[in-house]
Enzyme design. Structure first.
Site, PDB file in Angstrom:
ATOM      1  N   TYR A 155     -24.652  59.669 -37.599  1.00 26.15           N
ATOM      2  CA  TYR A 155     -24.363  60.283 -38.891  1.00 26.15           C
ATOM      3  C   TYR A 155     -22.952  60.856 -38.857  1.00 26.15           C
ATOM      4  O   TYR A 155     -22.062  60.284 -38.250  1.00 26.15           O
ATOM      5  CB  TYR A 155     -25.441  61.309 -39.276  1.00 26.15           C
ATOM      6  CG  TYR A 155     -25.446  61.537 -40.764  1.00 26.15           C
ATOM      7  CD1 TYR A 155     -25.700  60.478 -41.634  1.00 26.15           C
ATOM      8  CD2 TYR A 155     -25.155  62.769 -41.303  1.00 26.15           C
ATOM      9  CE1 TYR A 155     -25.665  60.649 -43.010  1.00 26.15           C
ATOM     10  CE2 TYR A 155     -25.123  62.959 -42.684  1.00 26.15           C
ATOM     11  CZ  TYR A 155     -25.369  61.893 -43.522  1.00 26.15           C
ATOM     12  OH  TYR A 155     -25.317  62.057 -44.877  1.00 26.15           O
ATOM     13  N   LYS A 172     -29.123  59.047 -42.911  1.00 28.47           N
ATOM     14  CA  LYS A 172     -29.975  60.185 -43.272  1.00 28.47           C
ATOM     15  C   LYS A 172     -31.425  59.941 -42.864  1.00 28.47           C
ATOM     16  O   LYS A 172     -32.097  60.818 -42.308  1.00 28.47           O
ATOM     17  CB  LYS A 172     -29.891  60.445 -44.778  1.00 28.47           C
ATOM     18  CG  LYS A 172     -28.778  61.420 -45.166  1.00 28.47           C
ATOM     19  CD  LYS A 172     -29.236  62.870 -44.982  1.00 28.47           C
ATOM     20  CE  LYS A 172     -28.078  63.840 -44.962  1.00 28.47           C
ATOM     21  NZ  LYS A 172     -27.411  64.050 -46.229  1.00 28.47           N
TER      22      LYS A 172
END
EC number: 1.1.1.38
Length: 565
Positions: A104, A175
Site C-alpha cells: 500500500y 486496500k
C-alpha cells in the site's frame, strides 16, 4: 465460495489439474499433499517435495529480498497474490511492518501511475462507461457469490497524485489486501472495483499502453447516473454488501457519501476513515499529555473533503468531552489555498460552510493581510495541533513550525498527505525545528528520526488501524449501516491501545505487529455500537465476540476433497 470455516473441516471443490493451479484462492502450489495430487490430477505437475506453507513463505521471503526497488517488490508480491492468495497473506502476515508500505502507501502510488505498464493479470472488476447498460451482467461474471466487501474508486484523486484513470485500481486492490492482512476478512469475500469514466490525464490518453477508456471524464448528471446504476446493480447482486468509496475527487466524494450512506452500508475512507484514525491519534496524544482533545486549538492546512471530515469528527469528539457545538467549532481553523475559511469567503463548498470562522472574531488579530495565510493563523491562534491534508509538499515551513513551537512547548504536528513525495514537512525537519519537542504523526511511513543522539519514533496515522476493524465489525454484527457513532467508537478503541498512554513511552499508536489485536477490538466496539444504534440485531457480548472469531480468516491451507460441479 466459502473459505472461512474452521480448519478441521475439509473443503470440497470441483476443480482439478492445471485449472486448480490457476485458481489463486485455492492454489497451494508445492503444498498439495500426495493424496491431493493424486485425487486432483496434479501428479507430475509439481516438484516431488511436498512443502509446508512456512517453507513456501521462507522461499518467497528470500526471493523478495533479492529485489532492489520498492516497485519491483510490489510487482513480485502482486504476482504471488494472483497465483496463491493463502501464501501471499502468510508472507505478508510474517513481515507486515516491512511489506505494508510496499503493498500500500507509499509504493502503491507508483504502481497506480504505472498500472498499464506493469499489468500482469486481471483482478477485480472494471466497469467502463460504454458498458454502463451491462452492469448486472458484469457483476454476474464475478465468480465469488459471497462477496461482503467492495472497495470502489473512479481513479480521479489517487492519493496526492491526481487523476490516474483505471490505474486507480491499485488502490482498491491494496486496500482489500489490508482488510485481509489486518482485519482477517477472507479474500474470498472481497472485490476491488474501478469505475472507468475516462480520464483527464493527457499523459495517459497519449500513452499507447493505457488500458482504460480513452475519453475525457464524464461529469455532472451523466456521472451521477452512472454511479447510481452501479450502486443499484451492487444492491441487486449483494444486498448485504459493505461498500467503501475510495479516492474520489473532492467534488464527488462528499455528495456520493451523503447520497448513499443511508441507502447501502457504505463509508468513504478518505473522509471518515482518515477522520477516525486522526481523532483516535489525537485523543491518545492529548491523554498522554494529561489533557483532553477539547482543550486543544487545532489548525488545518487543507479544507477539502478529507480535512473537513476530520474537523467534523474532532468537533463531535470535543462535544462528547463537554464543549458546546459553538465552542467546539471556535477551536478549529481551516486554511486552504485561498487562506483561512471565514464567513465572508465566497464560493465555499457545502461541507465547508459550517467550518468557517466569523470575521468579527478576528478583528484583533495581528496581521495586515486581507487573505489570512497559514502563518497568520498560526501566529494568532497559537495552536496546539497542526494537521496537513493539502497534498502539497513543503507547506509546513520552518518559520511556521518555529512560530507554533514558540507558543506551544509540545506541539502535535501531523503532515498526513500521501504519498511521501506530497508530505507537508518531513519528520526530520519538524523534530529539528522544535528542538525535539514535537509529537509527529504522518500519513505515510517514515523511519525514526535521530536528532542530537536521541531517537524519535514516528507514528504513521494509517487508516489501516481503522477500516479493517470496521469491516470485520460490520460483517460479524450484520450491520446494515455505518453510523457516526460507530466511527467514534473505533477512534476511542484505537486510543485505548496507545502504548504512549498505557506505558508512558513509545509510539502514540500501536505497533503494526499488534494491528490484528487492535482490529479485533475495534470490530467488537463497532459491532456493539451498531447494535446499540439499531442497525444490527442485538446479541450478547459473547455471541458478538464469537462471530468476530468465526469470521477472522487465517492464511492456512485446508484439506481438499474432490467433488463434481
Amino acid at each position: 465460495m466459502e473459505t472461512t470455516t474452521k480448519k478441521a473441516r475439509s473443503l470440497y471443490i470441483p476443480y482439478a489439474g492445471p485449472v486448480l493451479l490457476e485458481f489463486p484462492l485455492l492454489n497451494k502450489g508445492s503444498a498439495f499433499s500426495v493424496e491431493e495430487r493424486r485425487n486432483f490430477n496434479l501428479s507430475g505437475l509439481l516438484p516431488e517435495v511436498v512443502e509446508s506453507i512456512e517453507e513456501q513463505a521462507e522461499r518467497a521471503w528470500l526471493q523478495y529480498q533479492g529485489f532492489k526497488t520498492e516497485i519491483d517488490k510490489h510487482i513480485y508480491l502482486r504476482n504471488i497474490q494472483d497465483t496463491n492468495e493463502t501464501l501471499f497473506y502468510r508472507l505478508v502476515q510474517n513481515h507486515l511492518e516491512e511489506m505494508m508500505p510496499v503493498i500500500y502507501t507509499p509504493t502503491v502510488g507508483a504502481a497506480c501511475e504505472r498500472f498499464s505498464e506493469i499489468y500482469r493479470r486481471a483482478r477485480g472488476v472494471f466497469i467502463s462507461y460504454p458498458n454502463r447498460h451491462n452492469m448486472d451482467d458484469i457483476l454476474q461474471n464475478v465468480p465469488n457469490h459471497n462477496i461482503k466487501v467492495i472497495v470502489v474508486t473512479d481513479g480521479e484523486r489517487i492519493l496526492g497524485l491526481g487523476d490516474q484513470g483505471i490505474g486507480g485500481m491499485g488502490i482498491p486492490i491494496g486496500k482489500l489486501s489490508l482488510y485481509t492482512a489486518c482485519g482477517g476478512i477472507s479474500p474470498a469475500y472481497t472485490l476491488p472495483v474501478v469505475l472507468d469514466v475516462g480520464t483527464n490525464n493527457q499523459q495517459l490518453l497519449n500513452d499507447p499502453l493505457y488500458m482504460g477508456w480513452r475519453h475525457p471524464r464524464i461529469t455532472d448528471d451523466e456521472y451521477y447516473a452512472f454511479v447510481d446504476e452501479f450502486i443499484q446493480a451492487v444492491k441487486q447482486r449483494w444486498p448485504d454488501i459493505l461498500l467503501q468509496f475510495e479516492d474520489f475527487a473532492q467534488k464527488n466524494a462528499m455528495p456520493l457519501l451523503t447520497r448513499y450512506r443511508d441507502e447501502i452500508c457504505s463509508f468513504n475512507d478518505d473522509i471518515q476513515g482518515t477522520a477516525a484514525v486522526t481523532v483516535g491519534t489525537l485523543i491518545a496524544a492529548s491523554r498522554a499529555a494529561g489533557s483532553q482533545l477539547s482543550e486543544q486549538k487545532i489548525v488545518f492546512l487543507g479544507a477539502g473533503s478529507a480535512g473537513c471530515g476530520i474537523a467534523e469528527q474532532i468537533i463531535a469528539q470535543t462535544q462528547r468531552e463537554g464543549l458546546s457545538e459553538d465552542a467546539a467549532r471556535q477551536k478549529v481553523f481551516m486554511v486552504d489555498r485561498f487562506g483561512l475559511l471565514t464567513d465572508r469567503m465566497p464560493n465555499l463548498l457545502s461541507f465547508q460552510t459550517k467550518l468557517v470562522q466569523k470575521c468579527d472574531n478576528l478583528q484583533h488579530w495581528d496581521t495586515e493581510n486581507d487573505v489570512l495565510s497559514l502563518l497568520d493563523v498560526v501566529r494568532n491562534v497559537k495552536p496546539d495541533i497542526l494537521i496537513g491534508v493539502s497534498g502539497q509538499t513543503g507547506l509546513f515551513t520552518e518559520e511556521i513550525i518555529r512560530e507554533m513551537h514558540k507558543h506551544c512547548p509540545r506541539p502535535i504536528v501531523m503532515p498526513l498527505s500521501n504519498p511521501t513525495s506530497r508530505v507537508e514537512a518531513t519528520p526530520q525537519d519538524i523534530i529539528a525545528w522544535t528542538e525535539g519537542n514535537a509529537l509527529v504523526a504522518t500519513g505515510s511511513p517514515f523511519s525514526p528520526v535521530i536528532w542530537k543522539d536521541k531517537v524519535y519514533p514516528i507514528a504513521q496515522c494509517n487508516n489501516a488501524y481503522i477500516f479493517p476493524g470496521i469491516g470485520l465489525g460490520v460483517i460479524a454484527s450484520g450491520a446494515s449501516r455505518i453510523t457516526d457513532e460507530m466511527l467514534m467508537s473505533a477512534s476511542e478503541t484505537l486510543a485505548k491501545h496507545s502504548p504512549l498512554v498505557n506505558n508512558g513511552e513509545g509510539l502514540v499508536l500501536p505497533a503494526l505487529k499488534d494491528i490484528q489485536v487492535v482490529s479485533r477490538a475495534i470490530a467488537f466496539a463497532v459491532g456493539k455500537m451498531a447494535q446499540q444504534q439499531g442497525v444490527a440485531v442485538k446479541t450478547s457480548a459473547e455471541a458478538l465476540q464469537q462471530a468476530i472469531d468465526d469470521n477472522f480468516w487465517k492464511p492456512e491451507y485446508r484439506d481438499y476433497r474432490r467433488t463434481s460441479i
